[in-house]
Scaffold this motif. Sequence first.
Motif, PDB file in Angstrom:
ATOM      1  N   CYS A 152      -5.998  -2.115  -6.952  1.00 37.29           N
ATOM      2  CA  CYS A 152      -7.464  -2.236  -6.960  1.00 37.29           C
ATOM      3  C   CYS A 152      -8.094  -1.795  -5.643  1.00 37.29           C
ATOM      4  CB  CYS A 152      -7.871  -3.686  -7.260  1.00 37.29           C
ATOM      5  SG  CYS A 152      -7.418  -4.248  -8.906  1.00 37.29           S
ATOM      6  N   HIS A 153      -7.436  -2.039  -4.527  1.00 34.90           N
ATOM      7  CA  HIS A 153      -8.047  -1.774  -3.223  1.00 34.90           C
ATOM      8  C   HIS A 153      -7.377  -0.607  -2.491  1.00 34.90           C
ATOM      9  CE1 HIS A 153     -10.033  -2.461   0.592  1.00 34.90           C
ATOM     10  NE2 HIS A 153      -8.844  -2.594   1.193  1.00 34.90           N
ATOM     11  N   CYS A 154      -6.075  -0.698  -2.295  1.00 33.31           N
ATOM     12  CA  CYS A 154      -5.381   0.302  -1.484  1.00 33.31           C
ATOM     13  C   CYS A 154      -5.345   1.677  -2.149  1.00 33.31           C
ATOM     14  CB  CYS A 154      -3.961  -0.155  -1.178  1.00 33.31           C
ATOM     15  SG  CYS A 154      -3.882  -1.727  -0.286  1.00 33.31           S
ATOM     16  N   LEU A 187      -1.929  -6.159  -7.683  1.00 32.39           N
ATOM     17  CA  LEU A 187      -3.365  -5.974  -7.884  1.00 32.39           C
ATOM     18  C   LEU A 187      -4.065  -5.556  -6.591  1.00 32.39           C
ATOM     19  CD1 LEU A 187      -4.242  -8.939 -10.286  1.00 32.39           C
ATOM     20  CD2 LEU A 187      -3.744  -6.549 -10.834  1.00 32.39           C
ATOM     21  N   TYR A 188      -3.621  -6.054  -5.470  1.00 28.55           N
ATOM     22  CA  TYR A 188      -4.195  -5.635  -4.194  1.00 28.55           C
ATOM     23  C   TYR A 188      -3.957  -4.148  -3.951  1.00 28.55           C
ATOM     24  CZ  TYR A 188      -4.589  -5.052   0.875  1.00 28.55           C
ATOM     25  OH  TYR A 188      -4.902  -4.599   2.135  1.00 28.55           O
ATOM     26  N   ALA A 189      -2.758  -3.684  -4.282  1.00 32.65           N
ATOM     27  CA  ALA A 189      -2.446  -2.271  -4.068  1.00 32.65           C
ATOM     28  C   ALA A 189      -3.193  -1.375  -5.051  1.00 32.65           C
ATOM     29  CB  ALA A 189      -0.938  -2.053  -4.190  1.00 32.65           C
ATOM     30  N   PRO A 220      -0.737 -10.823  -8.008  1.00 34.13           N
ATOM     31  CA  PRO A 220      -2.066 -10.401  -7.506  1.00 34.13           C
ATOM     32  C   PRO A 220      -2.028  -9.966  -6.042  1.00 34.13           C
ATOM     33  CG  PRO A 220      -2.201 -12.487  -8.687  1.00 34.13           C
ATOM     34  CD  PRO A 220      -0.746 -12.223  -8.450  1.00 34.13           C
ATOM     35  N   LEU A 221      -1.195 -10.642  -5.222  1.00 37.87           N
ATOM     36  CA  LEU A 221      -1.187 -10.350  -3.797  1.00 37.87           C
ATOM     37  C   LEU A 221      -0.617  -8.966  -3.502  1.00 37.87           C
ATOM     38  CD1 LEU A 221      -1.713 -11.551  -0.949  1.00 37.87           C
ATOM     39  CD2 LEU A 221       0.685 -12.320  -0.975  1.00 37.87           C
ATOM     40  N   LYS A 222       0.360  -8.531  -4.260  1.00 33.13           N
ATOM     41  CA  LYS A 222       1.016  -7.263  -3.979  1.00 33.13           C
ATOM     42  C   LYS A 222       0.599  -6.155  -4.934  1.00 33.13           C
ATOM     43  CE  LYS A 222       5.077  -9.385  -1.817  1.00 33.13           C
ATOM     44  NZ  LYS A 222       4.837  -8.801  -0.481  1.00 33.13           N
ATOM     45  N   ASN A 233      -6.001  -0.646 -14.062  1.00 28.52           N
ATOM     46  CA  ASN A 233      -6.338  -1.965 -13.538  1.00 28.52           C
ATOM     47  C   ASN A 233      -6.779  -2.915 -14.641  1.00 28.52           C
ATOM     48  OD1 ASN A 233      -6.167  -2.045 -10.448  1.00 28.52           O
ATOM     49  ND2 ASN A 233      -7.215  -0.110 -10.815  1.00 28.52           N
ATOM     50  N   PRO A 253       0.804  -1.237   0.000  1.00 30.93           N
ATOM     51  CA  PRO A 253       0.000   0.000   0.000  1.00 30.93           C
ATOM     52  C   PRO A 253       0.826   1.270   0.000  1.00 30.93           C
ATOM     53  CG  PRO A 253      -0.922  -1.587   1.552  1.00 30.93           C
ATOM     54  CD  PRO A 253       0.408  -2.137   1.105  1.00 30.93           C
TER      55      PRO A 253
END
Length: 330
Positions: free
Chosen positions: A261-263, A257-259, A253-255, A278, A125
């Motif tokens: 799409c979400h963070c 796409l998570y950052a 995806p864990l680092k 994205n 993040p």
Amino acid sequence: MEERPGPTLLHREKGVTRPPPSVNPGPHLASLHLSSFWLRSWRPSRARALGPGWGMWLLSNYQGLAAPSPRSGRSRPLAKRCRLQPRDAAKMPESAWKFLFYLGSWSYSAYLLFGTNYPFFHDPPSVFYDWTPGMAVPRDIAAAYLLQGSFYSHSIYATLYMDTWRKDSVVMLIHHVVTLVLIVSSYAFRYHNVGILVFFLHDISDVLLEFTKLNIYFRSCSGSHHRLHALVADLGCLSFCFSWFWFRLYWFPLKVLYATCHCSLLSVPDIPFYFFFNALLLLLTLMNLYWFLYIVALAVKVLTGQMRELKDLREYDTAEAQSPKPSKAE
């Protein structure tokens, strides 16, 4: 004034009235003349007028001159000295060039993530902490972008006209275009912190892939079978399969796409171009899944004994490439 015996005069003395045939310079020679003109006429004011894109263009032009093609003769002495198979000798320069580039680029991105104060890998993040439009790009990250952008600019041309055509070359071309769009747009809109993570998570698989292919080419050289290269190729293949799954299908995806799409929405609620970036990153993930099918097919053939020696399943067989396509009646 005495006339010097130039080429036209020598032809006239021998009874030839037409001028000597002109030599048609190839595209690499033309690019060399164009690059040397820009280097001679370069001025700081001109660089400021052209903006940061001039360096990427010049470096991609240089990489086009430096990168060997399967039809070039720059690596023929090594292939001739090792007595590689003709088909392997044609593909060896491409793999050697890509191996050296990916090794250098991945090492530099690993240095940025683990040898400096950037916490992006351990704290994804943080790529959006203190993000503002038009923020300054650190020089060490800008250098990585310049290197990667110039390489993929050249790779689009190389896939079409220089590299060996494979079954996935169309997907490879789409991948290069998507990657180049991501590199240019993420630099322009200051999402460069995410880009360093993407470089690190993707280049390691390419390093192991090209290293394995080089050992496959040198496995049968000098008219004999070398067990050492065969063993290194097997170990490289296992490392490549593991790295592809772990880095591209798990950590990406864990680092990343998570950052993104979400963070990103938590740090910057009205972040611009959210769906655009994205969507491209998700398309990159789908292409990674597509190539993972080749890896699974390779593993199945090796484990079931259908393949005794490693080979690139994306390559066209010689008989398949030379035989015409069957008609509808056949």
